[in-house]
Design a protein around this motif. Structure first.
Motif, PDB file in Angstrom:
ATOM      1  N   GLU A 133     -24.154 -18.375   0.789  1.00 15.62           N
ATOM      2  CA  GLU A 133     -25.150 -18.720   1.802  1.00 15.62           C
ATOM      3  C   GLU A 133     -24.705 -18.281   3.200  1.00 15.62           C
ATOM      4  OE1 GLU A 133     -25.843 -22.887   1.214  1.00 15.62           O
ATOM      5  OE2 GLU A 133     -26.848 -22.550  -0.702  1.00 15.62           O
ATOM      6  N   LEU A 134     -23.416 -18.250   3.445  1.00 17.92           N
ATOM      7  CA  LEU A 134     -22.879 -17.753   4.715  1.00 17.92           C
ATOM      8  C   LEU A 134     -22.961 -16.230   4.783  1.00 17.92           C
ATOM      9  CD1 LEU A 134     -21.170 -18.205   7.354  1.00 17.92           C
ATOM     10  CD2 LEU A 134     -19.158 -17.935   5.890  1.00 17.92           C
ATOM     11  N   LEU A 135     -22.672 -15.596   3.675  1.00 14.03           N
ATOM     12  CA  LEU A 135     -22.586 -14.134   3.613  1.00 14.03           C
ATOM     13  C   LEU A 135     -23.946 -13.445   3.718  1.00 14.03           C
ATOM     14  CD1 LEU A 135     -20.429 -12.172   1.161  1.00 14.03           C
ATOM     15  CD2 LEU A 135     -22.871 -11.803   1.092  1.00 14.03           C
ATOM     16  N   ARG A 136     -24.945 -13.926   2.991  1.00 12.93           N
ATOM     17  CA  ARG A 136     -26.226 -13.214   2.886  1.00 12.93           C
ATOM     18  C   ARG A 136     -26.913 -12.932   4.228  1.00 12.93           C
ATOM     19  NH1 ARG A 136     -26.296  -9.897  -0.589  1.00 12.93           N
ATOM     20  NH2 ARG A 136     -28.370  -9.524   0.178  1.00 12.93           N
ATOM     21  N   PRO A 137     -27.050 -13.906   5.134  1.00 17.33           N
ATOM     22  CA  PRO A 137     -27.729 -13.588   6.401  1.00 17.33           C
ATOM     23  C   PRO A 137     -26.992 -12.525   7.217  1.00 17.33           C
ATOM     24  CG  PRO A 137     -27.567 -15.967   6.120  1.00 17.33           C
ATOM     25  CD  PRO A 137     -26.745 -15.339   5.039  1.00 17.33           C
ATOM     26  N   ALA A 138     -25.677 -12.599   7.249  1.00 17.23           N
ATOM     27  CA  ALA A 138     -24.905 -11.608   8.016  1.00 17.23           C
ATOM     28  C   ALA A 138     -25.052 -10.224   7.395  1.00 17.23           C
ATOM     29  CB  ALA A 138     -23.432 -12.015   8.074  1.00 17.23           C
ATOM     30  N   LEU A 139     -25.055 -10.150   6.083  1.00 19.75           N
ATOM     31  CA  LEU A 139     -25.214  -8.873   5.393  1.00 19.75           C
ATOM     32  C   LEU A 139     -26.606  -8.293   5.633  1.00 19.75           C
ATOM     33  CD1 LEU A 139     -23.603  -6.987   3.577  1.00 19.75           C
ATOM     34  CD2 LEU A 139     -24.470  -8.239   1.613  1.00 19.75           C
ATOM     35  N   ARG A 140     -27.627  -9.142   5.539  1.00 25.06           N
ATOM     36  CA  ARG A 140     -29.001  -8.680   5.793  1.00 25.06           C
ATOM     37  C   ARG A 140     -29.176  -8.202   7.228  1.00 25.06           C
ATOM     38  NH1 ARG A 140     -31.214 -13.558   4.307  1.00 25.06           N
ATOM     39  NH2 ARG A 140     -30.640 -13.814   2.157  1.00 25.06           N
ATOM     40  N   ARG A 141     -28.623  -8.971   8.172  1.00 24.64           N
ATOM     41  CA  ARG A 141     -28.749  -8.622   9.582  1.00 24.64           C
ATOM     42  C   ARG A 141     -28.093  -7.274   9.873  1.00 24.64           C
ATOM     43  NH1 ARG A 141     -27.663 -13.595  11.039  1.00 24.64           N
ATOM     44  NH2 ARG A 141     -25.425 -13.235  11.118  1.00 24.64           N
ATOM     45  N   THR A 142     -26.907  -7.055   9.333  1.00 23.37           N
ATOM     46  CA  THR A 142     -26.197  -5.801   9.572  1.00 23.37           C
ATOM     47  C   THR A 142     -26.953  -4.630   8.959  1.00 23.37           C
ATOM     48  OG1 THR A 142     -24.104  -6.964   9.612  1.00 23.37           O
ATOM     49  CG2 THR A 142     -24.005  -4.603   9.299  1.00 23.37           C
ATOM     50  N   GLY A 143     -27.442  -4.796   7.738  1.00 28.19           N
ATOM     51  CA  GLY A 143     -28.207  -3.726   7.099  1.00 28.19           C
ATOM     52  C   GLY A 143     -29.476  -3.401   7.864  1.00 28.19           C
ATOM     53  N   ARG A 144     -30.167  -4.445   8.305  1.00 28.86           N
ATOM     54  CA  ARG A 144     -31.405  -4.254   9.069  1.00 28.86           C
ATOM     55  C   ARG A 144     -31.115  -3.564  10.407  1.00 28.86           C
ATOM     56  NH1 ARG A 144     -33.233  -9.296   8.523  1.00 28.86           N
ATOM     57  NH2 ARG A 144     -32.216  -9.982  10.414  1.00 28.86           N
ATOM     58  N   THR A 145     -30.037  -3.970  11.066  1.00 24.39           N
ATOM     59  CA  THR A 145     -29.677  -3.386  12.351  1.00 24.39           C
ATOM     60  C   THR A 145     -29.296  -1.924  12.200  1.00 24.39           C
ATOM     61  OG1 THR A 145     -28.909  -5.543  13.111  1.00 24.39           O
ATOM     62  CG2 THR A 145     -28.167  -3.634  14.361  1.00 24.39           C
ATOM     63  N   LEU A 146     -28.535  -1.607  11.180  1.00 31.33           N
ATOM     64  CA  LEU A 146     -28.132  -0.221  10.947  1.00 31.33           C
ATOM     65  C   LEU A 146     -29.347   0.639  10.620  1.00 31.33           C
ATOM     66  CD1 LEU A 146     -25.826   1.779  10.780  1.00 31.33           C
ATOM     67  CD2 LEU A 146     -25.492   1.105   8.400  1.00 31.33           C
ATOM     68  N   THR A 147     -30.238   0.138   9.777  1.00 34.54           N
ATOM     69  CA  THR A 147     -31.452   0.866   9.434  1.00 34.54           C
ATOM     70  C   THR A 147     -32.324   1.084  10.663  1.00 34.54           C
ATOM     71  OG1 THR A 147     -31.401  -0.049   7.212  1.00 34.54           O
ATOM     72  CG2 THR A 147     -33.498   0.833   7.965  1.00 34.54           C
ATOM     73  N   THR A 148     -32.444   0.055  11.498  1.00 33.65           N
ATOM     74  CA  THR A 148     -33.246   0.159  12.718  1.00 33.65           C
ATOM     75  C   THR A 148     -32.658   1.197  13.666  1.00 33.65           C
ATOM     76  OG1 THR A 148     -33.909  -2.139  12.510  1.00 33.65           O
ATOM     77  CG2 THR A 148     -34.197  -1.137  14.667  1.00 33.65           C
ATOM     78  N   SER A 149     -31.332   1.230  13.776  1.00 30.36           N
ATOM     79  CA  SER A 149     -30.701   2.196  14.669  1.00 30.36           C
ATOM     80  C   SER A 149     -30.916   3.617  14.182  1.00 30.36           C
ATOM     81  CB  SER A 149     -29.207   1.903  14.823  1.00 30.36           C
ATOM     82  OG  SER A 149     -28.513   2.191  13.631  1.00 30.36           O
ATOM     83  N   LEU A 150     -30.901   3.814  12.873  1.00 33.10           N
ATOM     84  CA  LEU A 150     -31.167   5.146  12.321  1.00 33.10           C
ATOM     85  C   LEU A 150     -32.614   5.553  12.601  1.00 33.10           C
ATOM     86  CD1 LEU A 150     -29.301   4.858   8.937  1.00 33.10           C
ATOM     87  CD2 LEU A 150     -28.685   6.325  10.842  1.00 33.10           C
ATOM     88  N   ALA A 151     -33.531   4.610  12.423  1.00 34.88           N
ATOM     89  CA  ALA A 151     -34.945   4.895  12.662  1.00 34.88           C
ATOM     90  C   ALA A 151     -35.218   5.139  14.143  1.00 34.88           C
ATOM     91  CB  ALA A 151     -35.812   3.737  12.168  1.00 34.88           C
ATOM     92  N   ALA A 152     -34.417   4.523  15.020  1.00 32.14           N
ATOM     93  CA  ALA A 152     -34.627   4.677  16.455  1.00 32.14           C
ATOM     94  C   ALA A 152     -34.095   6.004  16.981  1.00 32.14           C
ATOM     95  CB  ALA A 152     -33.969   3.517  17.206  1.00 32.14           C
ATOM     96  N   GLY A 153     -33.420   6.752  16.124  1.00 26.73           N
ATOM     97  CA  GLY A 153     -32.993   8.072  16.563  1.00 26.73           C
ATOM     98  C   GLY A 153     -31.507   8.222  16.791  1.00 26.73           C
ATOM     99  N   LEU A 154     -30.705   7.214  16.470  1.00 22.90           N
ATOM    100  CA  LEU A 154     -29.271   7.394  16.605  1.00 22.90           C
ATOM    101  C   LEU A 154     -28.834   8.556  15.733  1.00 22.90           C
ATOM    102  CD1 LEU A 154     -26.410   6.565  17.401  1.00 22.90           C
ATOM    103  CD2 LEU A 154     -26.385   5.068  15.421  1.00 22.90           C
ATOM    104  N   ALA A 155     -29.320   8.555  14.517  1.00 18.30           N
ATOM    105  CA  ALA A 155     -28.997   9.622  13.593  1.00 18.30           C
ATOM    106  C   ALA A 155     -30.214   9.819  12.704  1.00 18.30           C
ATOM    107  CB  ALA A 155     -27.796   9.243  12.752  1.00 18.30           C
ATOM    108  N   PRO A 156     -31.031  10.832  13.000  1.00 12.69           N
ATOM    109  CA  PRO A 156     -32.225  11.010  12.214  1.00 12.69           C
ATOM    110  C   PRO A 156     -31.904  11.180  10.736  1.00 12.69           C
ATOM    111  CG  PRO A 156     -31.994  12.725  13.900  1.00 12.69           C
ATOM    112  CD  PRO A 156     -30.826  11.831  13.997  1.00 12.69           C
ATOM    113  N   VAL A 157     -32.624  10.463   9.903  1.00 14.42           N
ATOM    114  CA  VAL A 157     -32.398  10.543   8.461  1.00 14.42           C
ATOM    115  C   VAL A 157     -33.285  11.639   7.909  1.00 14.42           C
ATOM    116  CG1 VAL A 157     -32.532   9.289   6.291  1.00 14.42           C
ATOM    117  CG2 VAL A 157     -31.880   8.096   8.369  1.00 14.42           C
ATOM    118  N   SER A 158     -32.679  12.606   7.257  1.00 13.13           N
ATOM    119  CA  SER A 158     -33.468  13.659   6.615  1.00 13.13           C
ATOM    120  C   SER A 158     -32.861  13.945   5.255  1.00 13.13           C
ATOM    121  CB  SER A 158     -33.474  14.919   7.476  1.00 13.13           C
ATOM    122  OG  SER A 158     -32.164  15.373   7.676  1.00 13.13           O
ATOM    123  N   ALA A 159     -33.701  14.253   4.309  1.00 14.30           N
ATOM    124  CA  ALA A 159     -33.227  14.490   2.939  1.00 14.30           C
ATOM    125  C   ALA A 159     -32.736  15.896   2.761  1.00 14.30           C
ATOM    126  CB  ALA A 159     -34.322  14.190   1.952  1.00 14.30           C
TER     127      ALA A 159
END
Length: 159
Positions: A133-159
């Motif tokens: 229960e302690l781990l899950r919110p921190a893990l979700r927050r970090t994943g969401r933040t990293l994904t948001t930063s990629l979408a915001a243009g820090l590092a454009p994701v391209s296949a």
């Protein structure tokens, strides 16, 4: 009222300062909780010999490496970190960010798998529920933040 969790999720396109520290803090929380889960599993071994004792520690090590790479990415993306556009550090940042996003997903999936081993199904309780229960919110927050930063243009994701 704004919680600290909401503050840490704020998009910072320059990927430094409190934004970076929040992700590193969350990954430290994840790593610490996983280390404690590893200890809990070792103690539960007599009644649960099926537990893969190395799994939580491998996931904790993965979280620590991700935190170190997030700090590295922050240094690469910080203003003045590269001498000029096109330098090796600047070219490496998008690839490192994409790789970190993939590893973050693997960490999250590994944690879900590890949690499923001790959750429900009539298995003996090993006492790790509060740690998950302690781990899950921190893990979700970090994943969401990293994904948001990629979408915001820090590092454009391209296949």
């Amino acid at each position: 009222m704004i919680s600290t969790q909401e503050t840490r999720a704020t998009v910072r396109p320059d990927f430094d300062g409190p934004y970076l520290e929040g992700m590193a803090w969350d990954l430290a929380t994840v790593s610490g909780a996983l280390s404690e889960i590893a200890t809990t599993w070792r103690r539960a071994l007599p009644c649960r010999p099926d537990l893969p004792l190395d799994l939580p520690q491998r996931l904790a090590d993965m979280a620590r490496r991700l935190a170190a790479d997030i700090r590295s990415l922050g240094a690469l993306g910080a203003p003045g970190a590269s001498a000029a556009p096109g330098t090796p550090g600047e070219e490496r940042a998008p690839g490192l960010a994409r790789e970190m996003s993939i590893r973050m997903s693997a960490l999250s999936q590994g944690a879900d798998y590890a949690r499923a081993i001790t959750a429900g199904g009539g298995a003996a309780d090993v006492g790790d529920t509060p740690l998950w229960e302690l781990l899950r919110p921190a893990l979700r927050r970090t994943g969401r933040t990293l994904t948001t930063s990629l979408a915001a243009g820090l590092a454009p994701v391209s296949a």
